[in-house]
Design a protein around this motif. Sequence first.
Motif, PDB file in Angstrom:
ATOM      1  N   LEU A  10       1.181  -1.313   0.182  1.00  0.00           N
ATOM      2  CA  LEU A  10      -0.080   0.023  -0.049  1.00  0.00           C
ATOM      3  C   LEU A  10       0.875   1.197  -0.002  1.00  0.00           C
ATOM      4  N   GLU A  11       2.000   1.106   0.220  1.00  0.00           N
ATOM      5  CA  GLU A  11       3.165   2.382   0.328  1.00  0.00           C
ATOM      6  C   GLU A  11       2.989   2.920  -1.111  1.00  0.00           C
ATOM      7  N   GLY A  12       2.835   3.963  -1.444  1.00  0.00           N
ATOM      8  CA  GLY A  12       2.673   4.629  -2.658  1.00  0.00           C
ATOM      9  C   GLY A  12       1.405   4.725  -3.600  1.00  0.00           C
ATOM     10  N   ALA A  13       0.605   3.518  -3.031  1.00  0.00           N
ATOM     11  CA  ALA A  13      -0.493   3.231  -3.875  1.00  0.00           C
ATOM     12  C   ALA A  13      -1.584   4.603  -3.822  1.00  0.00           C
ATOM     13  N   GLY A  36       1.440   4.966   4.089  1.00  0.00           N
ATOM     14  CA  GLY A  36       2.360   5.658   3.000  1.00  0.00           C
ATOM     15  C   GLY A  36       1.742   5.631   1.667  1.00  0.00           C
ATOM     16  N   ALA A  37       0.272   5.423   1.621  1.00  0.00           N
ATOM     17  CA  ALA A  37      -0.424   5.596   0.449  1.00  0.00           C
ATOM     18  C   ALA A  37      -0.675   7.131   0.126  1.00  0.00           C
ATOM     19  N   LYS A  38      -0.814   7.327  -1.311  1.00  0.00           N
ATOM     20  CA  LYS A  38      -1.132   8.737  -1.555  1.00  0.00           C
ATOM     21  C   LYS A  38      -2.609   8.764  -1.598  1.00  0.00           C
ATOM     22  N   VAL A  39      -3.185   9.530  -0.656  1.00  0.00           N
ATOM     23  CA  VAL A  39      -4.654   9.592  -0.536  1.00  0.00           C
ATOM     24  C   VAL A  39      -5.457  10.716  -1.001  1.00  0.00           C
ATOM     25  N   ALA A  84      -7.926  13.223  -8.747  1.00  0.00           N
ATOM     26  CA  ALA A  84      -7.090  12.395  -7.883  1.00  0.00           C
ATOM     27  C   ALA A  84      -6.112  11.570  -8.874  1.00  0.00           C
ATOM     28  N   ALA A  85      -6.571  11.062 -10.038  1.00  0.00           N
ATOM     29  CA  ALA A  85      -5.652  10.524 -10.953  1.00  0.00           C
ATOM     30  C   ALA A  85      -4.448  11.283 -11.414  1.00  0.00           C
ATOM     31  N   GLU A  86      -4.811  12.278 -11.647  1.00  0.00           N
ATOM     32  CA  GLU A  86      -3.841  13.102 -12.100  1.00  0.00           C
ATOM     33  C   GLU A  86      -2.733  13.819 -11.014  1.00  0.00           C
ATOM     34  N   ALA A  87      -3.166  13.586  -9.874  1.00  0.00           N
ATOM     35  CA  ALA A  87      -2.302  14.062  -8.758  1.00  0.00           C
ATOM     36  C   ALA A  87      -1.673  13.004  -8.266  1.00  0.00           C
ATOM     37  N   ARG A  90      -2.798   6.627 -11.383  1.00  0.00           N
ATOM     38  CA  ARG A  90      -4.123   6.081 -11.556  1.00  0.00           C
ATOM     39  C   ARG A  90      -4.466   5.502 -10.221  1.00  0.00           C
ATOM     40  N   VAL A  91      -5.855   5.727  -9.865  1.00  0.00           N
ATOM     41  CA  VAL A  91      -6.431   4.909  -8.713  1.00  0.00           C
ATOM     42  C   VAL A  91      -6.534   3.491  -8.673  1.00  0.00           C
ATOM     43  N   THR A  92      -5.804   2.827  -7.769  1.00  0.00           N
ATOM     44  CA  THR A  92      -5.912   1.185  -7.755  1.00  0.00           C
ATOM     45  C   THR A  92      -6.542   0.741  -6.474  1.00  0.00           C
TER      46      THR A  92
END
Length: 255
Positions: A10-13, A36-39, A84-87, A90-92
């Motif tokens: 999940l880190e960086g997800a 560590g995810a990008k939320v 969200a995807a741009e920032a 892509r959302v996973t």
Amino acid sequence: MMPSAKFPDLEGASVLITGGGSGIGAALVEGFVLQGAKVAFIDIADAASQAVCDHVEQETGARPLFLKADLRDIEALRVAVARAAEAHDRVTVLVNNAALDDRHAIENVTADFWDNNQSINLRPHFFTAQAVAPDMKEAGRGSIINFTSTSFMINHPNMPSYTTAKAGIIGLTKGLAGELGPHGIRVNAIAPGWVITERQRDLWVTDESLATHVSRQCIKEVMQPADMVGPCLFLASDASRMLTAQTLIVDGGFL
């Protein structure tokens, strides 16, 4: 208390959460950031959502991305997903958490009330999943987690439209799982019991009602928003890679 478990994948997800400005959603935002995810999270409440961002940044050193949108507006929802995807790429991981559990008597429900209630509690779950699906397919993986509720399982009175939506979420979860599974995308649901958020305390909790409810749980503790974080992280991570089309009941053993 936030779970101690760490899920390295999940880190960086890139994670997107709906209804992240309060209650369970706010706890989920913090929980994923701690991994560590990008939320990014979508909410309609501006001040409360900014407060969540401030709190999470203070606690973790990382600031989540707040995307203001009314989930009843499908085009605005799609724009928020794209942002969200741009920032964050892509959302996973998508967590469909937003809900509004207003009480309503059968005799007072109008067609407009019903449609509005469903447009908050059920319809966005589909259209948010629809919006993230192309990127998940391209990635060859993804996890969609839909929050439902045990309310319809225990014949909860005073909110028939809400309980209808929550039952519908399980059907949607299973249908999406069948459709998206061949692309490596898992779709599961979490059904919380009575989680005592600020909204619950302000509107419905009494000492007697809470004590009665907890007495029927196997685990005799009041459930807090943070108690939903661990199950959600598990379903988001590859620890549950062969788990899909399932509903995880998290209610302290009430059922």
